[in-house]
Each structure stands twice: as C-alpha cells, then as structure tokens.
Design an enzyme around this catalytic site. Structure first.
Site, PDB file in Angstrom:
ATOM      1  N   ARG A   1       0.913  -1.306   0.044  1.00 30.28           N
ATOM      2  CA  ARG A   1       0.115  -0.398   0.147  1.00 30.28           C
ATOM      3  C   ARG A   1       0.669   0.992   0.107  1.00 30.28           C
ATOM      4  NH1 ARG A   1       0.513   1.748   5.160  1.00 30.28           N
ATOM      5  NH2 ARG A   1       0.107   0.740   7.449  1.00 30.28           N
TER       6      ARG A   1
ATOM      7  N   HIS B   1      -2.155   3.449   6.190  1.00 32.69           N
ATOM      8  CA  HIS B   1      -3.371   2.066   6.440  1.00 32.69           C
ATOM      9  C   HIS B   1      -5.085   2.725   6.387  1.00 32.69           C
ATOM     10  CE1 HIS B   1      -5.084  -1.058   8.579  1.00 32.69           C
ATOM     11  NE2 HIS B   1      -5.753  -0.306   9.145  1.00 32.69           N
TER      12      HIS B   1
ATOM     13  N   TYR C   1       7.132   4.834  10.894  1.00 33.36           N
ATOM     14  CA  TYR C   1       7.593   3.654  10.583  1.00 33.36           C
ATOM     15  C   TYR C   1       7.713   2.437   9.682  1.00 33.36           C
ATOM     16  CZ  TYR C   1       2.432   3.000   9.052  1.00 33.36           C
ATOM     17  OH  TYR C   1       1.341   2.683   8.665  1.00 33.36           O
TER      18      TYR C   1
END
Length: 367
Positions: free
Chosen positions: A258, A262, A271
């Site tokens: 992706r 999210h 992250y």
C-alpha cells in the site's frame, strides 16, 4: 503441473515490473484488457479524490487502496456472475468491478447507512472493519452453498494482519474439514497498520499456512493484475468443480504494497522509510499493465486520454451525487446494531444525546 500445483513460495507472475511478458498471458480479448486497465485507473483516481475529501473534512476516516489496484481488479474480474465477494474495508476497487457505485462507497465512509445497501445482484457482503471477522462468515456462506448444491464460489479478502487472528484459523480450518467452495485472498501489503509482515509469523510465506488446513496455498505477484486474474480464475474454478482428490478451497497470498497510509488517521512515515515506498512504487500495477498494452498495440495515446477524461468525470459525478445526500442523523449509529435495540445501546444513546444537546454536533467531529 497446473497453475495451482506449485510450492507456496514459487510466486506466480505474468508481467515483470517493466510490463514485459514472463509467463502465460490470460485468454482475454483487447476490450477485456482495456476494461481491466480502466478499472484500475478509476480505482486509483477515486482513491486520490477520497483522501482529498477526508483532508478537507468532507468525509470521515478512509482506508486508501493505492498500490493494490492490480490485486483487487484482477481478482474481481475473474469472478463468475453468481459468485460472491466478502470484503474487508479496503476493497473499493473489487466492489466497483462487482457493480457497487462509487457514490455508495463514498456514502459509507461519510457515515451513511445507505452505503451498506449494495444493489441487487452485486453479490457483495457488507464491509467488515474488525480484522478477520469476515473470514468465518465467508466460510459459512460457502458451506451453505455447498449444502444447497449451488454451483458458485465465495471469494474472501483479508490482509496479512488477519492471519494472526483466531478467526483466520477457525475459518480456514472449517473450510478444509468441510471442503467448502472458498477462495481466501490474502492482500499481503507488507504492513498491518504499523506492524511489519515479519512480525506476523515466522512462516516463510503466508500462502503455506493453507498446508495446515489440508488445502492448496499459492503466492502470486499482487501487483501483476494478469497473474492475479489467472490465479484467482483457477482457484474459483477449483472451488466450483474440483478435480478428483482435490479439496475445493484455495488460499492466495497476493504480495503487494500500500503506497499510502493504513487509513487517513495513520502516519506511515513514523514506521517506514521513503526508500522502501519508492522501491515498491517501481512495481506499480498501473504503468506495468499500460506498458504491456502499448507494446501489444492495444493502447495508444488517444485511448489513454479518453480513459483519463472519463475516469475524472465518473469520480466527479459520484462525489456530487454523494454530497447531495443530506448528512445522516448521528442517532443512526445506534440503529441496526442488533435486530432490536438493547438497554445498553439505549443508555449509550441517552448519554450521547445529552452531550450533543450541551455542545452541539461539533463535539463529535474529528480533529
């Protein structure tokens, strides 16, 4: 050896990152190839506009799909008319292919219950936000079809994070034991929110988890729409009519990425690093398919421009249609949770109503 008779770590691929043919191209005519490309372009542009709507405060939290168009469109186009899909919360592209209008997806993320009202004949289960909760539902639906003698299959989508949930084990174990007509489609996009793939399991692949349940697991390049189409088509055919000695279910691990967050409530820069993102963007399914279509003489500049313009118009019209619907009353969030409203829900609503009366609807808006 058939397409599904291979080691789970032997990844299926038709097009490489440059769009060069490295496997067997599916038997589609020129218009079907263009249709696949157009759906992917439509899903990408819709995604970009949806994120923009959320940032402008015109829509609630939204889960972007960019980078996963090849897996969603390729798999959904392989379905037969009577097959069903059981989505998680990111399958906007797959739902579009199955006939869900774009404005329906927008209404859902704008908080309208009407967004859950899928048109007759689209064969789409409601969006499932809780992780993996839809997998036992998909298994149960497929088992019911088998008991009734129906000749159709159930395709269930979930992410790599779902493989760490008990519902994943229960659904796939039941499917193996009762030989149900399921295809379990794992969108391995490398990150379950901020948890990387390597923190989910020590298994070499996610596809090999199917071994424990007694049926086939395969790994496919999820950013190669032609490979996804061929693999899903083969799995669906086996689900409906397995060869002697084969179990009906199949698990497909579609390896992909992706590109964005999210959800719009997430900050992926915390992250993961930009180098990783750029490395995966080189595998982008849209230019990969476009390169193949141009090389085959199926796509030219004129047709490309026509698709670009029609996609922009279709998304703009869907946004206008969704925003013309009056905003839902917040009371609706307490309706339809159960067949009858429980005392606990009524108590929660009364508390909500008191806060709303004191502070107004602004108290419930996102920051």
């Amino acid at each position: 050896m058939t397409l599904l008779e291979r080691d789970p770590d032997d990844m299926i691929q038709v097009l490489d990152e440059d769009g060069t043919v490295v496997g067997d191209v599916p038997d589609l005519d020129d218009e079907e190839f263009v249709e696949m490309y157009r759906y992917m372009k439509l899903a990408r542009h819709f995604d970009e506009r949806a994120v923009s709507l959320q940032r402008q405060g015109r829509m609630g939290t939204y889960p972007p799909l960019s980078g996963q168009e090849g897996a969603q469109v390729g798999s959904a186009l392989a379905l037969a008319e009577d097959d069903w899909i059981v989505p998680s919360y990111r399958e906007h592209g797959a739902a579009l292919v199955r006939g869900l209008p774009l404005e329906g997806t927008l209404l859902y993320w704008m908080g309208h219950e009407e967004g859950n009202n899928t048109p007759e004949g689209t064969n789409i289960f409601p969006v499932a936000v809780p992780i993996a909760s839809q997998i036992p539902h998909a298994t149960g639906a497929a088992w019911a079809k088998k008991l009734r003698g129906n000749d159709d299959a159930v395709l269930c989508y979930f992410g790599d994070g779902a493989t760490s949930e008990g519902d994943f084990h229960e659904g796939l174990n039941f499917a193996g034991v009762f030989d149900t007509p399921n295809v379990f489609f794992c969108n391995n996009n490398q990150w379950a929110i901020s948890v990387p793939r390597e923190r989910q399991t020590k298994s070499e692949t996610l596809a090999q988890k199917a071994d424990a349940y007694g049926f086939t697991g395969v790994q496919v390049d999820g950013m190669d729409p032609l490979a996804v189409y061929k693999t899903t088509q083969a799995a669906l055919e086996k689900a409906r009519d397995p060869d002697e000695g084969q179990l009906r279910p199949t698990m497909i691990e579609a390896v992909q990425y992706r590109f964005g967050a999210h959800t719009t409530a997430d900050d992926p820069t915390v992250y993961r690093d930009e180098e990783e993102v750029e490395r995966w963007k080189a595998k982008d399914p849209i230019p990969r398919l476009e390169a193949y279509l141009r090389a085959e003489g199926i796509m030219d500049d004129e047709r490309h421009a026509e698709i670009e313009e029609s996609v922009k118009t279709q998304v703009a019209d869907a946004i206008d249609a969704a925003e013309s619907v009056p905003r839902p009353d917040p009371r609706e969030m307490f309706d339809n949770v159960y067949a009858e409203t429980t005392a606990n829900l009524e108590e929660q609503y009364e508390e909500f109503a008191a806060v709303r009366e004191k502070y107004g609807d602004e108290a419930f808006l996102e920051d």
